[in-house]
Design a protein around this motif. Structure first.
Motif, PDB file in Angstrom:
ATOM      1  N   MET B   1       2.279 -13.869   4.568  1.00  0.00           N
ATOM      2  CA  MET B   1       1.417 -12.696   4.749  1.00  0.00           C
ATOM      3  C   MET B   1       1.047 -12.092   3.383  1.00  0.00           C
ATOM      4  O   MET B   1       1.899 -11.953   2.517  1.00  0.00           O
ATOM      5  CB  MET B   1       2.183 -11.646   5.571  1.00  0.00           C
ATOM      6  N   ARG B   2      -0.227 -11.762   3.214  1.00  0.00           N
ATOM      7  CA  ARG B   2      -0.636 -11.164   1.945  1.00  0.00           C
ATOM      8  C   ARG B   2      -0.159  -9.714   1.883  1.00  0.00           C
ATOM      9  O   ARG B   2      -0.026  -9.049   2.910  1.00  0.00           O
ATOM     10  CB  ARG B   2      -2.156 -11.219   1.819  1.00  0.00           C
ATOM     11  N   THR B   3       0.071  -9.259   0.658  1.00  0.00           N
ATOM     12  CA  THR B   3       0.634  -7.924   0.518  1.00  0.00           C
ATOM     13  C   THR B   3      -0.297  -7.025  -0.287  1.00  0.00           C
ATOM     14  O   THR B   3      -0.965  -7.467  -1.226  1.00  0.00           O
ATOM     15  CB  THR B   3       1.987  -8.000  -0.220  1.00  0.00           C
ATOM     16  N   CYS B   4      -0.335  -5.767   0.106  1.00  0.00           N
ATOM     17  CA  CYS B   4      -1.175  -4.790  -0.607  1.00  0.00           C
ATOM     18  C   CYS B   4      -0.380  -3.518  -0.871  1.00  0.00           C
ATOM     19  O   CYS B   4       0.329  -3.025   0.017  1.00  0.00           O
ATOM     20  CB  CYS B   4      -2.416  -4.460   0.222  1.00  0.00           C
ATOM     21  N   LEU B   5      -0.482  -3.015  -2.076  1.00  0.00           N
ATOM     22  CA  LEU B   5       0.130  -1.724  -2.407  1.00  0.00           C
ATOM     23  C   LEU B   5      -0.997  -0.685  -2.504  1.00  0.00           C
ATOM     24  O   LEU B   5      -1.931  -0.851  -3.292  1.00  0.00           O
ATOM     25  CB  LEU B   5       0.877  -1.832  -3.751  1.00  0.00           C
ATOM     26  N   ILE B   6      -0.895   0.351  -1.678  1.00  0.00           N
ATOM     27  CA  ILE B   6      -1.893   1.431  -1.742  1.00  0.00           C
ATOM     28  C   ILE B   6      -1.320   2.530  -2.631  1.00  0.00           C
ATOM     29  O   ILE B   6      -0.238   3.045  -2.360  1.00  0.00           O
ATOM     30  CB  ILE B   6      -2.156   2.025  -0.340  1.00  0.00           C
ATOM     31  N   VAL B   7      -2.059   2.876  -3.689  1.00  0.00           N
ATOM     32  CA  VAL B   7      -1.589   3.928  -4.592  1.00  0.00           C
ATOM     33  C   VAL B   7      -2.563   5.093  -4.497  1.00  0.00           C
ATOM     34  O   VAL B   7      -3.688   5.016  -5.003  1.00  0.00           O
ATOM     35  CB  VAL B   7      -1.520   3.423  -6.052  1.00  0.00           C
ATOM     36  N   ASP B   8      -2.141   6.149  -3.823  1.00  0.00           N
ATOM     37  CA  ASP B   8      -3.036   7.293  -3.623  1.00  0.00           C
ATOM     38  C   ASP B   8      -2.190   8.510  -3.301  1.00  0.00           C
ATOM     39  O   ASP B   8      -1.228   8.408  -2.538  1.00  0.00           O
ATOM     40  CB  ASP B   8      -4.007   6.997  -2.461  1.00  0.00           C
ATOM     41  N   ASP B   9      -2.552   9.647  -3.888  1.00  0.00           N
ATOM     42  CA  ASP B   9      -1.744  10.839  -3.597  1.00  0.00           C
ATOM     43  C   ASP B   9      -2.128  11.475  -2.261  1.00  0.00           C
ATOM     44  O   ASP B   9      -1.426  12.352  -1.776  1.00  0.00           O
ATOM     45  CB  ASP B   9      -1.848  11.861  -4.741  1.00  0.00           C
ATOM     46  N   SER B  10      -3.215  11.033  -1.660  1.00  0.00           N
ATOM     47  CA  SER B  10      -3.593  11.591  -0.365  1.00  0.00           C
ATOM     48  C   SER B  10      -2.993  10.777   0.775  1.00  0.00           C
ATOM     49  O   SER B  10      -3.252   9.584   0.922  1.00  0.00           O
ATOM     50  CB  SER B  10      -5.123  11.624  -0.229  1.00  0.00           C
ATOM     51  N   LYS B  11      -2.220  11.485   1.582  1.00  0.00           N
ATOM     52  CA  LYS B  11      -1.557  10.848   2.724  1.00  0.00           C
ATOM     53  C   LYS B  11      -2.607  10.310   3.703  1.00  0.00           C
ATOM     54  O   LYS B  11      -2.456   9.231   4.281  1.00  0.00           O
ATOM     55  CB  LYS B  11      -0.714  11.920   3.423  1.00  0.00           C
ATOM     56  N   VAL B  12      -3.690  11.087   3.859  1.00  0.00           N
ATOM     57  CA  VAL B  12      -4.743  10.702   4.814  1.00  0.00           C
ATOM     58  C   VAL B  12      -5.395   9.387   4.390  1.00  0.00           C
ATOM     59  O   VAL B  12      -5.570   8.473   5.191  1.00  0.00           O
ATOM     60  CB  VAL B  12      -5.815  11.818   4.919  1.00  0.00           C
ATOM     61  N   ILE B  13      -5.743   9.299   3.092  1.00  0.00           N
ATOM     62  CA  ILE B  13      -6.368   8.065   2.599  1.00  0.00           C
ATOM     63  C   ILE B  13      -5.414   6.886   2.777  1.00  0.00           C
ATOM     64  O   ILE B  13      -5.816   5.795   3.195  1.00  0.00           O
ATOM     65  CB  ILE B  13      -6.760   8.206   1.103  1.00  0.00           C
ATOM     66  N   ARG B  14      -4.142   7.115   2.461  1.00  0.00           N
ATOM     67  CA  ARG B  14      -3.176   6.007   2.609  1.00  0.00           C
ATOM     68  C   ARG B  14      -3.126   5.546   4.054  1.00  0.00           C
ATOM     69  O   ARG B  14      -3.079   4.358   4.345  1.00  0.00           O
ATOM     70  CB  ARG B  14      -1.776   6.452   2.148  1.00  0.00           C
ATOM     71  N   LYS B  15      -3.199   6.516   4.958  1.00  0.00           N
ATOM     72  CA  LYS B  15      -3.123   6.180   6.381  1.00  0.00           C
ATOM     73  C   LYS B  15      -4.356   5.386   6.823  1.00  0.00           C
ATOM     74  O   LYS B  15      -4.250   4.371   7.513  1.00  0.00           O
ATOM     75  CB  LYS B  15      -3.032   7.490   7.184  1.00  0.00           C
ATOM     76  N   VAL B  16      -5.533   5.856   6.401  1.00  0.00           N
ATOM     77  CA  VAL B  16      -6.784   5.177   6.768  1.00  0.00           C
ATOM     78  C   VAL B  16      -6.793   3.749   6.221  1.00  0.00           C
ATOM     79  O   VAL B  16      -7.076   2.783   6.932  1.00  0.00           O
ATOM     80  CB  VAL B  16      -8.012   5.954   6.207  1.00  0.00           C
ATOM     81  N   ALA B  17      -6.439   3.629   4.927  1.00  0.00           N
ATOM     82  CA  ALA B  17      -6.454   2.306   4.291  1.00  0.00           C
ATOM     83  C   ALA B  17      -5.416   1.391   4.938  1.00  0.00           C
ATOM     84  O   ALA B  17      -5.680   0.212   5.198  1.00  0.00           O
ATOM     85  CB  ALA B  17      -6.189   2.441   2.798  1.00  0.00           C
TER      86      ALA B  17
END
Ligand SMILES: C[S@@+](CC[C@H](N)C(=O)[O-])C[C@H]1O[C@@H](n2cnc3c(N)ncnc32)[C@H](O)[C@@H]1O
Lengths: 285, 121
Positions: B1-17
């Motif tokens: 499985m490919r892996t992605c690290l989301i780096v964002d201080d907004s919880k909402v953006i992290r959730k959407v992404a």
């Protein structure tokens, strides 16, 4: 607000008579939302009033605007990237060999919406310019929707649109930012293509022959008989050795015998030459 | 499985992404800022990083410079994902070693296509 069955049937009939498209179930549910801006602009407070206004014929533009609002114009750059890759790296080199004598290629994007498909092709040609030196590449985009064609001609996209499907390097190379939220295609690309209002259902094809036809995510909204008739029309203007590209979820199989899968290029279709002499079939490549 | 690290201080953006990435069958991890992200990649290097620009503690740009100068033999793809939308910022990001650039707001088609463009989609 509940949309009455009668209202939705009338609007569906209007759409189908003008474009051949059927109102999908999901659109049927969102009729009110799709038409709200238009109703608001005309001061009409219900769908029934809108239908009465159309029927009274006092405003000939109204029906057209309703039809435009009901069409699905969804599109983006290099949509279904893998089929685009097959077209660019498989079908086009083959056509280039076949057309070496005339050095002419004509491409038709039928149902091109706001132009992203057309400009995707034009950018790819511009980026491989040296390979096409001395060639005349004619790219025509058509759509039944006047407003879509107008937008395509302008080549002006919102920030949201410009990055959908488009690599950032291509965006930087071929677009100019206007204000903070809009991006305009460069005049070099803009001038390499043309657009025209045209209906696949009610008109004959805009030219007699095309080497490549893209008709993507358009046929799926037609009832089967209309879809078949359109595919037959497309086949009639597909040049020998030419090909057809559909949307990722679409196929000709079971719909029409006019095309068959291109054995060399997965996802593309070629004219079904079964009834032709084999020598002609091979001689055409 | 490919892996992605989301780096964002907004919880909402992290959730959407995260929601989009999971439907694209990525295993997703999250970090709240650049420093947090640097620690996470020490434990596990993802295939791709979705990187916000403006964050407290350590900005996306600072993180990216750190990452590209680090001795890690395998470098992840980096897709900037930010509200910064002018050519100057885009150019600076690419020069610092970003592979792609997304201007917020984005949708599934944008993200999916950008991941394909950088070769992890
Ligand atoms: C969903 S969009 C697809 C755009 C683009 N080909 C793509 O795949 O991204 C479908 C387009 O087909 C157009 N269309 C619908 N009926 C048509 C017809 N009868 N003749 C020409 N275009 C039509 C619509 O106006 C719309 O812009």
């Amino acid at each position: 607000m509940q949309v009455s069955d009668a209202s939705s049937r009338i609007l569906a009939a209007l759409l189908e008579s003008r474009t051949g498209q059927q109102l999908t179930t999901s659109r049927r549910w969102r009729l009110e939302t799709a038409l709200k801006p238009l109703m608001h602009a005309r001061g009409l407070d219900s769908l029934d009033r809108l239908i009465i206004a159309i029927a009274s014929g006092g405003d000939p533009l109204l029906a057209e605007e309703v039809v435009e609002a009901l069409l699905n114009n969804e599109t983006f750059f290099y949509r279904d990237r893998s089929v685009f890759d097959v077209l660019l790296s498989g079908a086009l080199p083959r056509l280039q060999r076949a057309r070496e004598g005339t050095k002419k290629l004509s491409i038709w994007c039928a149902g091109c919406s706001s132009g992203q498909e057309v400009y995707s092709l034009a950018m790819s040609f511009a980026e491989t310019k040296s390979r096409w030196q001395g060639w005349q590449i004619d790219i025509l985009g058509t759509d039944v929707s006047k407003s879509a064609v107008e937008r395509a001609r302008q080549g002006l996209y919102s920030q949201f649109e410009v990055q959908r499907g488009l690599p950032v390097l291509q965006m930087m190379r071929w677009f100019e930012q206007e204000g903070s939220q809009q991006w305009r295609i460069s005049s070099q690309i803009r001038e390499a293509v043309s657009f025209q209002v045209h209906s696949l259902v009610n008109q004959s094809p805009p030219r007699l022959s095309f080497d490549v036809i893209l008709c993507r995510n358009v046929l799926l909204y037609f009832p089967p008989a209309t879809g078949k008739a359109v595919l037959d029309k497309l086949a009639a203007v597909t040049a020998p050795g030419g090909c057809l590209m559909l949307g990722a979820g679409e196929t000709v199989i079971g719909q029409s015998d006019a095309f068959v899968s291109d054995p060399e290029n997965r996802g593309l279709y070629i004219r079904n030459c079964a009834e032709r002499a084999p020598a002609l079939l091979h001689g055409s490549f | 499985m490919r892996t992605c690290l989301i780096v964002d201080d907004s919880k909402v953006i992290r959730k959407v992404a995260r929601r989009i990435l999971e439907t694209l069958e990525f295993a997703v991890e999250e970090a709240e800022d650049g420093r947090d992200a640097l620690q996470r990649i020490e434990l596990r290097m993802p295939d791709v990083i979705l990187l916000d620009w403006n964050m407290p503690v350590m900005s996306g740009m600072e993180f990216l410079r750190n990452l590209r100068q680090s001795p890690h033999s395998v470098q992840p793809k980096v897709v900037f994902c930010t509200t910064e939308n002018d050519i100057g910022h885009i150019r600076a990001a690419l020069e610092a070693g970003a592979d792609e650039y997304v201007m917020k707001p984005f949708d599934r088609e944008t993200l999916e296509s950008k991941l394909q463009i950088v070769g992890v989609g």
